[in-house]
Design a protein around this motif. Structure first.
Motif: not given
Length: 159
Positions: A22-25, A59-66, A115-121, A128-136
């Motif tokens: 995850r990259m901070s942005v 409710q889903q829990l965050d894998k990193d922080s719980g 606050v503390g926004l991160t992006a994961l590609a 039909a065509r694979p593409r790069i998407v971002w999870s925030f």
């Protein structure tokens, strides 16, 4: 960090660093024309967990922080954003349901910052065509321009 021997130049060494998943942005990099909240903050349902007796999901829990995960739908009014990128879901890992800023405008959309926004590609191969998407993912939601102040408050509360 690990020290790596460069076999092309055995007399030199380099330091190898792992690329973070995850990259901070900053909000303004992801949403240069602003991010506008549609609706409210909702819990993220955990579809990997068994259903409750009433048919609902926990409710889903965050894998990193719980911490519990919440989600918001925001519109990106950047003219260069593609059709599939104009509406973006941002997940927020927080113990309690985040409260968005008050809507002070005439439209039903609220301008927000994160606050503390991160992006994961990742690769979306549905279609039909694979593409790069971002999870925030973010630590909190706030009014635009208040990210640094809100981050300082969160850090102070955690200390």
């Amino acid at each position: 960090m690990a020290e790596v021997l460069d076999l092309r130049h055995p007399d030199t060494r380099e330091i190898a660093m792992a690329m973070p998943r995850r990259m901070s942005v900053p909000t303004e990099v992801v949403f240069p024309a602003g991010a506008y909240l549609k609706g409210g903050v909702e819990p993220v349902a955990d579809f990997n967990a068994p259903q409750r007796e009433d048919g609902s999901r926990p409710q889903q829990l965050d894998k990193d922080s719980g911490l519990p995960l919440w989600q918001v739908l925001v519109f990106d009014f950047d003219e260069d954003a593609g059709k599939k990128d104009s509406a973006v879901t941002v997940k927020i890992a927080a113990r309690y349901q985040p409260v968005p800023p008050e809507n002070k405008g005439p439209l039903p959309l609220t301008a927000v910052g994160f606050v503390g926004l991160t992006a994961l590609a990742y690769i979306d191969d549905n279609g039909a065509r694979p593409r790069i998407v971002w999870s925030f993912k973010a630590a909190d939601i706030c009014a635009p321009g208040q990210e640094a102040e809100r981050e300082a408050e969160l850090n102070k509360a955690a200390a």
